[in-house]
Design a protein around this motif. Structure first.
Motif, PDB file in Angstrom:
ATOM      1  N   SER B  87       0.825  -1.214   0.000  1.00  0.00           N
ATOM      2  CA  SER B  87       0.000   0.000   0.000  1.00  0.00           C
ATOM      3  C   SER B  87       0.853   1.255   0.000  1.00  0.00           C
ATOM      4  CB  SER B  87      -0.916   0.013   1.224  1.00  0.00           C
ATOM      5  OG  SER B  87      -1.788  -1.087   1.196  1.00  0.00           O
ATOM      6  N   VAL B  88       0.319   2.284  -0.621  1.00  0.00           N
ATOM      7  CA  VAL B  88       0.977   3.590  -0.663  1.00  0.00           C
ATOM      8  C   VAL B  88      -0.070   4.636  -0.320  1.00  0.00           C
ATOM      9  CG1 VAL B  88       1.951   5.321  -2.224  1.00  0.00           C
ATOM     10  CG2 VAL B  88       2.709   2.948  -2.386  1.00  0.00           C
ATOM     11  N   VAL B  89       0.276   5.577   0.581  1.00  0.00           N
ATOM     12  CA  VAL B  89      -0.597   6.704   0.876  1.00  0.00           C
ATOM     13  C   VAL B  89      -0.167   7.867  -0.017  1.00  0.00           C
ATOM     14  CG1 VAL B  89      -1.402   8.323   2.623  1.00  0.00           C
ATOM     15  CG2 VAL B  89      -0.916   5.949   3.257  1.00  0.00           C
ATOM     16  N   VAL B  90      -1.107   8.362  -0.840  1.00  0.00           N
ATOM     17  CA  VAL B  90      -0.727   9.428  -1.771  1.00  0.00           C
ATOM     18  C   VAL B  90      -0.758  10.765  -1.050  1.00  0.00           C
ATOM     19  CG1 VAL B  90      -1.361   8.216  -3.857  1.00  0.00           C
ATOM     20  CG2 VAL B  90      -3.095   9.484  -2.650  1.00  0.00           C
ATOM     21  N   ARG B  91       0.267  11.576  -1.244  1.00  0.00           N
ATOM     22  CA  ARG B  91       0.461  12.799  -0.453  1.00  0.00           C
ATOM     23  C   ARG B  91       0.310  14.075  -1.256  1.00  0.00           C
ATOM     24  NH1 ARG B  91      -0.183  11.003   4.604  1.00  0.00           N
ATOM     25  NH2 ARG B  91       1.302   9.369   5.159  1.00  0.00           N
ATOM     26  N   ALA B  92       0.362  13.993  -2.574  1.00  0.00           N
ATOM     27  CA  ALA B  92       0.345  15.235  -3.352  1.00  0.00           C
ATOM     28  C   ALA B  92      -0.594  15.102  -4.546  1.00  0.00           C
ATOM     29  CB  ALA B  92       1.765  15.548  -3.839  1.00  0.00           C
ATOM     30  N   LYS B  93      -1.207  16.246  -4.874  1.00  0.00           N
ATOM     31  CA  LYS B  93      -2.102  16.255  -6.035  1.00  0.00           C
ATOM     32  C   LYS B  93      -1.297  16.125  -7.322  1.00  0.00           C
ATOM     33  CE  LYS B  93      -5.849  18.994  -4.055  1.00  0.00           C
ATOM     34  NZ  LYS B  93      -6.683  20.211  -4.182  1.00  0.00           N
ATOM     35  N   GLY B  94      -1.974  15.641  -8.342  1.00  0.00           N
ATOM     36  CA  GLY B  94      -1.313  15.538  -9.649  1.00  0.00           C
ATOM     37  C   GLY B  94      -1.592  14.198 -10.304  1.00  0.00           C
ATOM     38  N   LYS B  95      -1.036  14.045 -11.491  1.00  0.00           N
ATOM     39  CA  LYS B  95      -1.202  12.798 -12.242  1.00  0.00           C
ATOM     40  C   LYS B  95       0.131  12.065 -12.232  1.00  0.00           C
ATOM     41  CE  LYS B  95      -2.062  11.170 -16.940  1.00  0.00           C
ATOM     42  NZ  LYS B  95      -2.195  11.594 -18.331  1.00  0.00           N
ATOM     43  N   VAL B  96       0.105  10.842 -11.732  1.00  0.00           N
ATOM     44  CA  VAL B  96       1.339  10.062 -11.634  1.00  0.00           C
ATOM     45  C   VAL B  96       1.217   8.809 -12.507  1.00  0.00           C
ATOM     46  CG1 VAL B  96       2.932   8.858 -10.101  1.00  0.00           C
ATOM     47  CG2 VAL B  96       1.689  10.868  -9.273  1.00  0.00           C
ATOM     48  N   ASP B  97       2.069   8.740 -13.520  1.00  0.00           N
ATOM     49  CA  ASP B  97       2.145   7.523 -14.315  1.00  0.00           C
ATOM     50  C   ASP B  97       3.100   6.557 -13.626  1.00  0.00           C
ATOM     51  OD1 ASP B  97       0.444   8.403 -16.419  1.00  0.00           O
ATOM     52  OD2 ASP B  97       2.089   9.642 -17.189  1.00  0.00           O
ATOM     53  N   TYR B  98       2.764   5.292 -13.669  1.00  0.00           N
ATOM     54  CA  TYR B  98       3.661   4.308 -13.065  1.00  0.00           C
ATOM     55  C   TYR B  98       3.764   3.081 -13.958  1.00  0.00           C
ATOM     56  CZ  TYR B  98      -0.545   1.787 -11.458  1.00  0.00           C
ATOM     57  OH  TYR B  98      -1.736   1.101 -11.396  1.00  0.00           O
ATOM     58  N   ARG B  99       4.741   2.254 -13.666  1.00  0.00           N
ATOM     59  CA  ARG B  99       4.932   1.038 -14.456  1.00  0.00           C
ATOM     60  C   ARG B  99       5.553  -0.044 -13.591  1.00  0.00           C
ATOM     61  NH1 ARG B  99       9.278   2.814 -18.895  1.00  0.00           N
ATOM     62  NH2 ARG B  99       7.369   2.466 -20.045  1.00  0.00           N
ATOM     63  N   CYS B 100       5.536  -1.233 -14.136  1.00  0.00           N
ATOM     64  CA  CYS B 100       6.269  -2.334 -13.511  1.00  0.00           C
ATOM     65  C   CYS B 100       7.688  -2.260 -14.047  1.00  0.00           C
ATOM     66  CB  CYS B 100       5.619  -3.674 -13.835  1.00  0.00           C
ATOM     67  SG  CYS B 100       6.622  -5.095 -13.332  1.00  0.00           S
ATOM     68  N   THR B 101       8.654  -2.093 -13.167  1.00  0.00           N
ATOM     69  CA  THR B 101      10.034  -1.965 -13.646  1.00  0.00           C
ATOM     70  C   THR B 101      10.563  -3.289 -14.199  1.00  0.00           C
ATOM     71  OG1 THR B 101      10.874  -2.397 -11.422  1.00  0.00           O
ATOM     72  CG2 THR B 101      10.608  -0.096 -12.065  1.00  0.00           C
ATOM     73  N   LEU B 102       9.931  -4.398 -13.807  1.00  0.00           N
ATOM     74  CA  LEU B 102      10.364  -5.704 -14.316  1.00  0.00           C
ATOM     75  C   LEU B 102       9.783  -5.993 -15.695  1.00  0.00           C
ATOM     76  CD1 LEU B 102       9.857  -7.699 -10.995  1.00  0.00           C
ATOM     77  CD2 LEU B 102      11.996  -6.772 -11.912  1.00  0.00           C
ATOM     78  N   HIS B 103       8.608  -5.399 -15.959  1.00  0.00           N
ATOM     79  CA  HIS B 103       7.909  -5.608 -17.240  1.00  0.00           C
ATOM     80  C   HIS B 103       7.433  -4.244 -17.719  1.00  0.00           C
ATOM     81  CE1 HIS B 103       7.314  -9.220 -14.625  1.00  0.00           C
ATOM     82  NE2 HIS B 103       7.878  -9.793 -15.668  1.00  0.00           N
ATOM     83  N   PRO B 104       8.298  -3.484 -18.381  1.00  0.00           N
ATOM     84  CA  PRO B 104       8.004  -2.073 -18.667  1.00  0.00           C
ATOM     85  C   PRO B 104       6.772  -1.823 -19.536  1.00  0.00           C
ATOM     86  CG  PRO B 104      10.334  -2.558 -18.972  1.00  0.00           C
ATOM     87  CD  PRO B 104       9.654  -3.869 -18.790  1.00  0.00           C
ATOM     88  N   SER B 105       6.259  -2.862 -20.189  1.00  0.00           N
ATOM     89  CA  SER B 105       5.040  -2.632 -20.982  1.00  0.00           C
ATOM     90  C   SER B 105       3.799  -2.527 -20.092  1.00  0.00           C
ATOM     91  CB  SER B 105       4.853  -3.756 -22.004  1.00  0.00           C
ATOM     92  OG  SER B 105       4.739  -5.007 -21.359  1.00  0.00           O
ATOM     93  N   MET B 106       3.932  -2.878 -18.819  1.00  0.00           N
ATOM     94  CA  MET B 106       2.804  -2.755 -17.885  1.00  0.00           C
ATOM     95  C   MET B 106       2.786  -1.346 -17.312  1.00  0.00           C
ATOM     96  SD  MET B 106       3.217  -6.297 -15.731  1.00  0.00           S
ATOM     97  CE  MET B 106       2.017  -5.782 -14.508  1.00  0.00           C
ATOM     98  N   MET B 107       1.737  -0.570 -17.623  1.00  0.00           N
ATOM     99  CA  MET B 107       1.670   0.820 -17.173  1.00  0.00           C
ATOM    100  C   MET B 107       0.311   1.141 -16.571  1.00  0.00           C
ATOM    101  SD  MET B 107       3.839   2.855 -20.071  1.00  0.00           S
ATOM    102  CE  MET B 107       3.183   2.018 -21.479  1.00  0.00           C
ATOM    103  N   GLY B 108       0.305   2.088 -15.649  1.00  0.00           N
ATOM    104  CA  GLY B 108      -0.933   2.558 -15.040  1.00  0.00           C
ATOM    105  C   GLY B 108      -0.814   4.020 -14.661  1.00  0.00           C
ATOM    106  N   THR B 109      -1.924   4.603 -14.198  1.00  0.00           N
ATOM    107  CA  THR B 109      -1.939   6.023 -13.821  1.00  0.00           C
ATOM    108  C   THR B 109      -2.761   6.206 -12.553  1.00  0.00           C
ATOM    109  OG1 THR B 109      -1.827   6.658 -16.162  1.00  0.00           O
ATOM    110  CG2 THR B 109      -2.539   8.352 -14.599  1.00  0.00           C
ATOM    111  N   VAL B 110      -2.229   7.021 -11.645  1.00  0.00           N
ATOM    112  CA  VAL B 110      -2.988   7.444 -10.464  1.00  0.00           C
ATOM    113  C   VAL B 110      -3.201   8.952 -10.580  1.00  0.00           C
ATOM    114  CG1 VAL B 110      -3.024   7.648  -7.951  1.00  0.00           C
ATOM    115  CG2 VAL B 110      -2.016   5.620  -9.012  1.00  0.00           C
ATOM    116  N   VAL B 111      -4.463   9.378 -10.619  1.00  0.00           N
ATOM    117  CA  VAL B 111      -4.793  10.801 -10.651  1.00  0.00           C
ATOM    118  C   VAL B 111      -5.203  11.193  -9.232  1.00  0.00           C
ATOM    119  CG1 VAL B 111      -6.301  12.576 -11.604  1.00  0.00           C
ATOM    120  CG2 VAL B 111      -5.542  10.657 -13.050  1.00  0.00           C
ATOM    121  N   VAL B 112      -4.470  12.160  -8.651  1.00  0.00           N
ATOM    122  CA  VAL B 112      -4.737  12.574  -7.269  1.00  0.00           C
ATOM    123  C   VAL B 112      -5.372  13.955  -7.290  1.00  0.00           C
ATOM    124  CG1 VAL B 112      -3.770  12.861  -4.963  1.00  0.00           C
ATOM    125  CG2 VAL B 112      -2.659  11.307  -6.591  1.00  0.00           C
ATOM    126  N   ARG B 113      -6.592  14.060  -6.735  1.00  0.00           N
ATOM    127  CA  ARG B 113      -7.306  15.345  -6.729  1.00  0.00           C
ATOM    128  C   ARG B 113      -7.480  15.882  -5.322  1.00  0.00           C
ATOM    129  NH1 ARG B 113     -11.640  13.792 -11.391  1.00  0.00           N
ATOM    130  NH2 ARG B 113     -10.285  14.331 -13.134  1.00  0.00           N
TER     131      ARG B 113
END
Lengths: 195, 113
Positions: B87-113
């Motif tokens: 688990s991660v507690v999000v602390r700042a607003k914004g759009k954060v793209d993330y990926r699996c560093t082991l499998h770089p084709s796996m990507m996601g986005t967390v939008v913090v409002r």
């Protein structure tokens, strides 16, 4: 290119499935078939679940061994990291496969295809072992691209359609995305090394 | 005859009560928890929208390890072995793209409002 011929065993598994099924338009495979008639003959035999289990174990073990060689010889950090991932992932897939066939009481049975696969992989590793530096990195990743394309082709065209046990088929379907992700990763690294 | 002070007193009391509610934080939206499942080499959902203070939990259902690593370095799940959760507690607003560093084709986005 040398490395494009080394996983014909897997490709021919798929070709054999097409030949034994109702698919048409196999002319594109005719040149490959002509070069390895013995392998073609064996690949066209129906695959049992025990044969499929042996092919899955062989295919994953091959890439684990290739990964170990890459960790020894690769110079590019991203290539070494990729090799670590291949070892971890293919070991994991093999464990899942072995656990399943053990539970199903299916003993993997080698076939001419699985034996040809291992033989050609040994040849590939011997060739890779003579290379070093950037030459090794490029050859290794080119082989990974070829290998994963061949595995995907075999999984889609032969292994999944031939699997009789639903759990074995389900396992093959569930691990397919791993091969897709590995192929995309390998292609990305190959592109980077080409520049 | 004098008018009753009651309405004014009630209004004053309500103002004080509202101030207390605001000061105590009782009117603030309670932080929520969100789960992103990892299965078939995909993050699901691939994009989530959360609020500052919310918790995002990545749950790995694949037989191989994955990571959920913010591309701007804001957070990193670390390696999630099979069936692991982080688990991660999000602390700042914004759009954060993330990926699996082991499998770089796996990507996601967390939008913090």
């Amino acid at each position: 290119m040398r490395f494009t011929t080394l996983y014909l065993g897997l490709v021919l598994v798929a070709a054999g499935a097409c030949a034994s099924g109702s698919m048409e338009g196999s002319d594109t495979m005719s040149s490959s078939k002509a070069t390895v008639p013995q392998a073609q003959q064996s690949a066209s035999a129906p695959l049992t679940d025990a044969n499929i289990a042996a092919i899955v174990v062989a295919a994953n073990s091959i890439d684990v061994e290739n990964g170990k060689l890459a960790i020894e010889r690769a110079t590019d950090a991203e290539i070494r990291k990729f090799a670590h991932t291949m070892i971890t992932d293919h070991t994991g897939v093999n464990k899942a496969a072995v656990d399943l066939v053990t539970r199903l009481k299916v003993t993997p049975v080698e076939s001419p295809t699985s034996r040809a696969l291992v033989a050609s992989a040994n040849e590939t590793r011997a060739s890779l072992g003579t290379r070093s530096g950037l030459d090794f990195d490029r050859a290794y990743i080119a082989n990974e691209v070829t290998y994963h394309r061949a595995v995907l082709s075999a999984v889609d065209d032969a292994l999944i359609p031939s699997a009789q046990n639903p759990e074995l088929r389900s396992l093959l379907v569930s691990v397919r995305p791993a091969f897709v992700a590995h192929l995309e990763h390998a292609e990305s690294l190959q592109q980077r090394l080409a520049n | 005859m004098r008018r009753s002070p009651a309405p004014r007193a009630i209004a004053r009391g309500a103002t004080v009560a509202l101030a207390l509610v605001i000061l105590s934080g009782a009117g603030r939206t309670k932080p929520r928890s969100h789960v992103v499942n990892i299965a078939g080499f995909q993050f699901a959902p691939a994009q989530i929208t959360v609020a500052v203070g919310d918790t995002v939990t990545w749950s790995n259902h694949d037989i191989v390890p994955h990571t959920a690593t913010a591309m701007d370095g804001a957070w990193d799940s670390g390696t999630l072995e099979g069936t692991a959760r982080r688990s991660v507690v999000v602390r700042a607003k914004g759009k954060v793209d993330y990926r699996c560093t082991l499998h770089p084709s796996m990507m996601g986005t967390v939008v913090v409002r």
